[in-house]
Design a protein around this motif. Sequence first.
Motif, PDB file in Angstrom:
ATOM      1  N   HIS A   1      -1.602 -15.242  -3.635  1.00  0.00           N
ATOM      2  CA  HIS A   1      -0.962 -14.723  -5.010  1.00  0.00           C
ATOM      3  C   HIS A   1      -1.304 -13.628  -5.885  1.00  0.00           C
ATOM      4  O   HIS A   1      -0.686 -12.876  -6.163  1.00  0.00           O
ATOM      5  CB  HIS A   1      -0.793 -16.123  -6.041  1.00  0.00           C
ATOM      6  N   PHE A   2      -2.833 -13.577  -6.002  1.00  0.00           N
ATOM      7  CA  PHE A   2      -3.443 -12.603  -6.574  1.00  0.00           C
ATOM      8  C   PHE A   2      -3.076 -11.092  -6.024  1.00  0.00           C
ATOM      9  O   PHE A   2      -2.683 -10.084  -6.744  1.00  0.00           O
ATOM     10  CB  PHE A   2      -4.826 -12.784  -6.850  1.00  0.00           C
ATOM     11  N   VAL A   3      -3.413 -11.115  -4.696  1.00  0.00           N
ATOM     12  CA  VAL A   3      -3.029  -9.824  -3.925  1.00  0.00           C
ATOM     13  C   VAL A   3      -1.543  -9.688  -3.814  1.00  0.00           C
ATOM     14  O   VAL A   3      -1.213  -8.337  -4.280  1.00  0.00           O
ATOM     15  CB  VAL A   3      -3.336 -10.304  -2.466  1.00  0.00           C
ATOM     16  N   ILE A   4      -0.513 -10.480  -4.018  1.00  0.00           N
ATOM     17  CA  ILE A   4       0.808 -10.315  -4.161  1.00  0.00           C
ATOM     18  C   ILE A   4       1.211  -9.528  -5.759  1.00  0.00           C
ATOM     19  O   ILE A   4       1.806  -8.451  -5.675  1.00  0.00           O
ATOM     20  CB  ILE A   4       1.700 -11.548  -4.091  1.00  0.00           C
ATOM     21  N   ASN A   5       0.542 -10.190  -6.667  1.00  0.00           N
ATOM     22  CA  ASN A   5       0.716  -9.733  -7.821  1.00  0.00           C
ATOM     23  C   ASN A   5       0.221  -8.136  -8.217  1.00  0.00           C
ATOM     24  O   ASN A   5       0.944  -7.435  -8.824  1.00  0.00           O
ATOM     25  CB  ASN A   5       0.096 -10.550  -8.867  1.00  0.00           C
ATOM     26  N   ILE A   6      -0.873  -7.778  -7.545  1.00  0.00           N
ATOM     27  CA  ILE A   6      -1.432  -6.417  -7.681  1.00  0.00           C
ATOM     28  C   ILE A   6      -0.317  -5.415  -7.147  1.00  0.00           C
ATOM     29  O   ILE A   6       0.147  -4.573  -7.491  1.00  0.00           O
ATOM     30  CB  ILE A   6      -2.776  -6.328  -6.702  1.00  0.00           C
ATOM     31  N   GLY A   7       0.005  -6.022  -5.842  1.00  0.00           N
ATOM     32  CA  GLY A   7       1.338  -5.168  -5.296  1.00  0.00           C
ATOM     33  C   GLY A   7       2.409  -4.850  -5.839  1.00  0.00           C
ATOM     34  O   GLY A   7       3.219  -3.964  -6.111  1.00  0.00           O
TER      35      GLY A   7
ATOM     36  N   VAL B   1       2.750  -5.181  -9.476  1.00  0.00           N
ATOM     37  CA  VAL B   1       2.377  -4.339 -10.583  1.00  0.00           C
ATOM     38  C   VAL B   1       2.519  -2.801 -10.006  1.00  0.00           C
ATOM     39  O   VAL B   1       3.299  -1.970 -10.551  1.00  0.00           O
ATOM     40  CB  VAL B   1       0.960  -4.439 -11.080  1.00  0.00           C
ATOM     41  N   TYR B   2       2.036  -2.516  -8.955  1.00  0.00           N
ATOM     42  CA  TYR B   2       1.863  -0.995  -8.636  1.00  0.00           C
ATOM     43  C   TYR B   2       3.398  -0.404  -7.852  1.00  0.00           C
ATOM     44  O   TYR B   2       3.642   0.589  -7.828  1.00  0.00           O
ATOM     45  CB  TYR B   2       0.774  -0.717  -7.693  1.00  0.00           C
ATOM     46  N   SER B   3       4.199  -1.485  -7.547  1.00  0.00           N
ATOM     47  CA  SER B   3       5.333  -1.244  -7.217  1.00  0.00           C
ATOM     48  C   SER B   3       6.562  -1.090  -8.160  1.00  0.00           C
ATOM     49  O   SER B   3       7.572  -0.735  -8.105  1.00  0.00           O
ATOM     50  CB  SER B   3       5.743  -2.330  -5.928  1.00  0.00           C
ATOM     51  N   GLY B   4       6.026  -1.388  -9.298  1.00  0.00           N
ATOM     52  CA  GLY B   4       7.095  -1.241 -10.576  1.00  0.00           C
ATOM     53  C   GLY B   4       7.807  -2.561 -10.779  1.00  0.00           C
ATOM     54  O   GLY B   4       8.795  -2.477 -11.762  1.00  0.00           O
ATOM     55  N   LEU B   5       7.512  -3.458 -10.071  1.00  0.00           N
ATOM     56  CA  LEU B   5       8.424  -4.677 -10.708  1.00  0.00           C
ATOM     57  C   LEU B   5       8.028  -5.483 -11.972  1.00  0.00           C
ATOM     58  O   LEU B   5       8.790  -6.290 -12.376  1.00  0.00           O
ATOM     59  CB  LEU B   5       8.197  -5.831  -9.454  1.00  0.00           C
ATOM     60  N   ILE B   6       6.642  -5.325 -12.234  1.00  0.00           N
ATOM     61  CA  ILE B   6       6.185  -5.779 -13.712  1.00  0.00           C
ATOM     62  C   ILE B   6       6.540  -5.162 -14.614  1.00  0.00           C
ATOM     63  O   ILE B   6       6.672  -5.525 -15.712  1.00  0.00           O
ATOM     64  CB  ILE B   6       4.829  -6.318 -13.305  1.00  0.00           C
ATOM     65  N   ILE B   7       6.008  -3.749 -14.642  1.00  0.00           N
ATOM     66  CA  ILE B   7       6.042  -2.772 -15.751  1.00  0.00           C
ATOM     67  C   ILE B   7       6.505  -1.701 -15.566  1.00  0.00           C
ATOM     68  O   ILE B   7       6.264  -1.230 -14.354  1.00  0.00           O
ATOM     69  CB  ILE B   7       4.738  -2.547 -16.164  1.00  0.00           C
TER      70      ILE B   7
ATOM     71  N   SER C   1       1.028  -1.184  -0.049  1.00  0.00           N
ATOM     72  CA  SER C   1      -0.136   0.117   0.062  1.00  0.00           C
ATOM     73  C   SER C   1       0.737   1.455  -0.105  1.00  0.00           C
ATOM     74  O   SER C   1       0.529   2.503  -0.532  1.00  0.00           O
ATOM     75  CB  SER C   1      -1.022  -0.103   1.082  1.00  0.00           C
ATOM     76  N   PHE C   2       2.093   1.157   0.515  1.00  0.00           N
ATOM     77  CA  PHE C   2       2.991   2.404   0.467  1.00  0.00           C
ATOM     78  C   PHE C   2       3.249   2.737  -0.824  1.00  0.00           C
ATOM     79  O   PHE C   2       3.518   3.797  -1.247  1.00  0.00           O
ATOM     80  CB  PHE C   2       4.172   2.004   1.375  1.00  0.00           C
ATOM     81  N   PHE C   3       3.568   1.524  -1.685  1.00  0.00           N
ATOM     82  CA  PHE C   3       3.862   1.899  -2.951  1.00  0.00           C
ATOM     83  C   PHE C   3       2.810   2.387  -3.879  1.00  0.00           C
ATOM     84  O   PHE C   3       2.761   3.203  -4.817  1.00  0.00           O
ATOM     85  CB  PHE C   3       4.388   0.605  -3.800  1.00  0.00           C
ATOM     86  N   ILE C   4       1.730   1.898  -3.500  1.00  0.00           N
ATOM     87  CA  ILE C   4       0.343   2.326  -4.164  1.00  0.00           C
ATOM     88  C   ILE C   4       0.062   3.767  -3.855  1.00  0.00           C
ATOM     89  O   ILE C   4      -0.183   4.562  -4.689  1.00  0.00           O
ATOM     90  CB  ILE C   4      -0.736   1.407  -3.973  1.00  0.00           C
ATOM     91  N   ALA C   5       0.350   4.189  -2.551  1.00  0.00           N
ATOM     92  CA  ALA C   5      -0.099   5.412  -2.231  1.00  0.00           C
ATOM     93  C   ALA C   5       1.048   6.600  -3.010  1.00  0.00           C
ATOM     94  O   ALA C   5       0.595   7.833  -2.825  1.00  0.00           O
ATOM     95  CB  ALA C   5       0.158   5.589  -0.724  1.00  0.00           C
ATOM     96  N   ARG C   6       2.236   6.056  -3.355  1.00  0.00           N
ATOM     97  CA  ARG C   6       3.020   6.874  -3.835  1.00  0.00           C
ATOM     98  C   ARG C   6       2.804   7.241  -5.403  1.00  0.00           C
ATOM     99  O   ARG C   6       3.133   8.110  -6.027  1.00  0.00           O
ATOM    100  CB  ARG C   6       4.475   6.431  -4.089  1.00  0.00           C
ATOM    101  N   GLN C   7       1.804   6.508  -5.826  1.00  0.00           N
ATOM    102  CA  GLN C   7       1.160   6.703  -7.307  1.00  0.00           C
ATOM    103  C   GLN C   7       0.220   7.908  -7.185  1.00  0.00           C
ATOM    104  O   GLN C   7      -0.600   7.834  -6.328  1.00  0.00           O
ATOM    105  CB  GLN C   7       0.622   5.348  -7.970  1.00  0.00           C
ATOM    106  N   ASP C   8       0.220   8.505  -8.366  1.00  0.00           N
ATOM    107  CA  ASP C   8      -0.877   9.213  -8.610  1.00  0.00           C
ATOM    108  C   ASP C   8      -2.219   9.023  -8.971  1.00  0.00           C
ATOM    109  O   ASP C   8      -1.937   7.777  -9.666  1.00  0.00           O
ATOM    110  CB  ASP C   8      -0.498  10.522  -9.582  1.00  0.00           C
ATOM    111  N   PRO C   9      -3.359   9.451  -8.830  1.00  0.00           N
ATOM    112  CA  PRO C   9      -4.742   8.568  -9.180  1.00  0.00           C
ATOM    113  C   PRO C   9      -4.777   8.144 -10.616  1.00  0.00           C
ATOM    114  O   PRO C   9      -5.265   7.333 -10.767  1.00  0.00           O
ATOM    115  CB  PRO C   9      -5.546   9.678  -8.552  1.00  0.00           C
TER     116      PRO C   9
END
Length: 252
Positions: free
Chosen positions: A238-244, A246-252, A139-147
């Motif tokens: 696993h689904f929850v981890i994958n969401i994190g 993606v938004y932490s920048g590890l996937i794209i 959630s800390f990584f997601i919070a750093r993203q703009d809406p």
Amino acid sequence: MVMAIAIVFFLGIAAISYQLEVLSYLILTGFVILLFVNNKNRFLISLVLSFLIGFAVFMIANGFVETMSVPQELKIILNRLFLGFILIGIVFNHLLFKKKLVWYNRKPDWTNPIRLPFHQVNVFWFWLIGIAVNGIVYSFFIARQDPESIQSLLVFCLVFSLINAVFEEVIWRGIMLSALEECVSTGYAVAVTSIGFGLLHLAIGFPILLSLLIALAGVIYAVITLKTKSIYPSIVFHFVINIGMVYSGLII
């Protein structure tokens, strides 16, 4: 012998991931020869061989996609869908040996506790706390993203996370774990599927240390699957981890 098979299996995953063609061919050829001279472990050898062949096809398909002029998000989705080649390989192997295909496709049983060295915890709370802790961290990584960024990635994030979680869990904690349990100990089955699961991330560019860290997550998924006798809790985790991821920048 089973330990040597596991080590060469891991080496095969790494060799194919890094596209070391000569070493990959040698490992595949070695398993083919071993298949005909080692009757005792024939199913185990054939299982890892079919996995590696499917994985090699996976890499070839992804190499072709990389040459296409399509959005990166689509390339990543196709990459995850190509895990189906591995699934086809190990399913075919089961059919070849006339083995029943088992992949923990049942309603979770939450009554079995997880026994730690000095404590015992209900598997449901272990699962829920694990999801909550990872959710808080990411959630800390997601919070750093703009809406706008969060919204633009939402569809890709959900599609990727679902496809990846289902395919990887069915392959590793479903078919591979249950198949290995038939011919080796549960501890061996958990170790092989967890380390193999981690090393498979070398194919998408993850460094070796991060891949081995992911192997620890594989152990948790395996324990949850074995305790609940169901693959669905590990898919959700696993689904929850994958969401994190993606938004932490590890996937794209």
